[in-house]
Design a protein around this motif. Structure first.
Motif, PDB file in Angstrom:
ATOM      1  N   ASN A  33       0.848  -1.197   0.000  1.00 20.86           N
ATOM      2  CA  ASN A  33       0.000   0.000   0.000  1.00 20.86           C
ATOM      3  C   ASN A  33       0.881   1.243   0.000  1.00 20.86           C
ATOM      4  OD1 ASN A  33      -2.336   1.527   0.018  1.00 20.86           O
ATOM      5  ND2 ASN A  33      -2.428   1.586   2.238  1.00 20.86           N
ATOM      6  N   GLY A  34       1.846   1.262  -0.888  1.00 20.43           N
ATOM      7  CA  GLY A  34       2.782   2.375  -0.975  1.00 20.43           C
ATOM      8  C   GLY A  34       4.210   1.872  -0.902  1.00 20.43           C
ATOM      9  N   GLN A  35       5.131   2.764  -1.107  1.00 23.03           N
ATOM     10  CA  GLN A  35       6.553   2.411  -1.096  1.00 23.03           C
ATOM     11  C   GLN A  35       7.333   3.423  -0.273  1.00 23.03           C
ATOM     12  OE1 GLN A  35       7.648  -0.471  -2.721  1.00 23.03           O
ATOM     13  NE2 GLN A  35       5.450  -0.704  -2.965  1.00 23.03           N
ATOM     14  N   GLN A  36       8.479   2.988   0.200  1.00 21.90           N
ATOM     15  CA  GLN A  36       9.433   3.913   0.777  1.00 21.90           C
ATOM     16  C   GLN A  36      10.255   4.478  -0.387  1.00 21.90           C
ATOM     17  OE1 GLN A  36      10.904   2.309   4.811  1.00 21.90           O
ATOM     18  NE2 GLN A  36      10.391   0.501   3.610  1.00 21.90           N
ATOM     19  N   ILE A  37      10.874   5.607  -0.162  1.00 23.55           N
ATOM     20  CA  ILE A  37      11.626   6.252  -1.247  1.00 23.55           C
ATOM     21  C   ILE A  37      13.118   6.136  -0.984  1.00 23.55           C
ATOM     22  CG2 ILE A  37      12.146   8.493  -2.326  1.00 23.55           C
ATOM     23  CD1 ILE A  37       9.208   9.226  -1.944  1.00 23.55           C
ATOM     24  N   GLN A  38      13.860   5.903  -2.051  1.00 23.72           N
ATOM     25  CA  GLN A  38      15.324   5.952  -2.004  1.00 23.72           C
ATOM     26  C   GLN A  38      15.756   7.075  -2.935  1.00 23.72           C
ATOM     27  OE1 GLN A  38      17.586   2.324  -2.001  1.00 23.72           O
ATOM     28  NE2 GLN A  38      18.924   3.123  -3.586  1.00 23.72           N
ATOM     29  N   ILE A  39      16.451   8.060  -2.385  1.00 18.97           N
ATOM     30  CA  ILE A  39      16.908   9.211  -3.173  1.00 18.97           C
ATOM     31  C   ILE A  39      18.248   8.882  -3.816  1.00 18.97           C
ATOM     32  CG2 ILE A  39      17.706  11.617  -3.053  1.00 18.97           C
ATOM     33  CD1 ILE A  39      14.691  11.362  -2.790  1.00 18.97           C
ATOM     34  N   ASP A  40      18.333   9.124  -5.112  1.00 15.29           N
ATOM     35  CA  ASP A  40      19.583   8.978  -5.857  1.00 15.29           C
ATOM     36  C   ASP A  40      20.041  10.382  -6.238  1.00 15.29           C
ATOM     37  OD1 ASP A  40      21.715   8.159  -7.435  1.00 15.29           O
ATOM     38  OD2 ASP A  40      20.444   7.874  -9.199  1.00 15.29           O
ATOM     39  N   ASP A  41      21.095  10.870  -5.589  1.00 13.98           N
ATOM     40  CA  ASP A  41      21.594  12.219  -5.870  1.00 13.98           C
ATOM     41  C   ASP A  41      22.528  12.189  -7.068  1.00 13.98           C
ATOM     42  OD1 ASP A  41      22.335  14.890  -5.826  1.00 13.98           O
ATOM     43  OD2 ASP A  41      23.892  14.549  -4.338  1.00 13.98           O
ATOM     44  N   ALA A  42      21.960  12.345  -8.263  1.00 17.39           N
ATOM     45  CA  ALA A  42      22.749  12.396  -9.489  1.00 17.39           C
ATOM     46  C   ALA A  42      23.422  13.751  -9.663  1.00 17.39           C
ATOM     47  CB  ALA A  42      21.859  12.090 -10.686  1.00 17.39           C
ATOM     48  N   SER A  43      22.994  14.746  -8.888  1.00 17.87           N
ATOM     49  CA  SER A  43      23.550  16.096  -9.017  1.00 17.87           C
ATOM     50  C   SER A  43      24.873  16.252  -8.279  1.00 17.87           C
ATOM     51  CB  SER A  43      22.565  17.121  -8.444  1.00 17.87           C
ATOM     52  OG  SER A  43      22.523  17.022  -7.026  1.00 17.87           O
ATOM     53  N   GLY A  44      25.071  15.459  -7.241  1.00 16.24           N
ATOM     54  CA  GLY A  44      26.265  15.613  -6.408  1.00 16.24           C
ATOM     55  C   GLY A  44      26.181  16.806  -5.472  1.00 16.24           C
TER      56      GLY A  44
END
Length: 121
Positions: A33-44
């Motif tokens: 019923n939803g997901q947790q988020i994983q942030i991928d910092d492609a900007s650095g």
């Protein structure tokens, strides 16, 4: 003879209790019923992100998360679904310059895990 009976009764009780625990879990599992988020910092450049959108109960919430610059950071314990807005900041605690905002769609279910990757450019 009494001791054998007590041991046998205890073993049966443990087996029944264990079966009840296993059967009681049902087929539900995390991430349905939803997901947790994983942030991928492609900007650095990202040191924090603010996420706002519906949680697993459909209630709109917002929260600031500190993230690892130039890396991926799982944001465990917060469940999202539907359209969320992700804003990236150059300092911790959502301070400093806001440099990136995007909308992301968070699925209610997925078969490969509980985290959905959202990139920050």
């Amino acid at each position: 003879m009494q001791i054998r009976r007590k041991i046998a009764a205890a073993a049966v009780t443990m087996a029944v209790a264990g079966t009840g625990l296993i059967a009681g879990t049902g087929s539900a599992w995390a991430g349905t019923n939803g997901q947790q988020i994983q942030i991928d910092d492609a900007s650095g450049r990202a040191q924090s992100v603010y996420i706002k959108g519906p949680n697993q109960n459909g209630v709109t919430v917002g929260h600031c998360f500190n993230v690892n610059r130039d890396s991926t950071t799982p944001l465990g314990g917060w469940w999202w679904k539907g359209s969320v807005e992700v804003t990236a900041y150059t300092y911790n605690n959502c301070g400093g310059g806001r440099f990136y905002t995007r909308s992301a769609w968070i699925d209610t279910t997925q078969s490969w895990g509980d985290f959905q990757v959202v990139s920050v450019n």
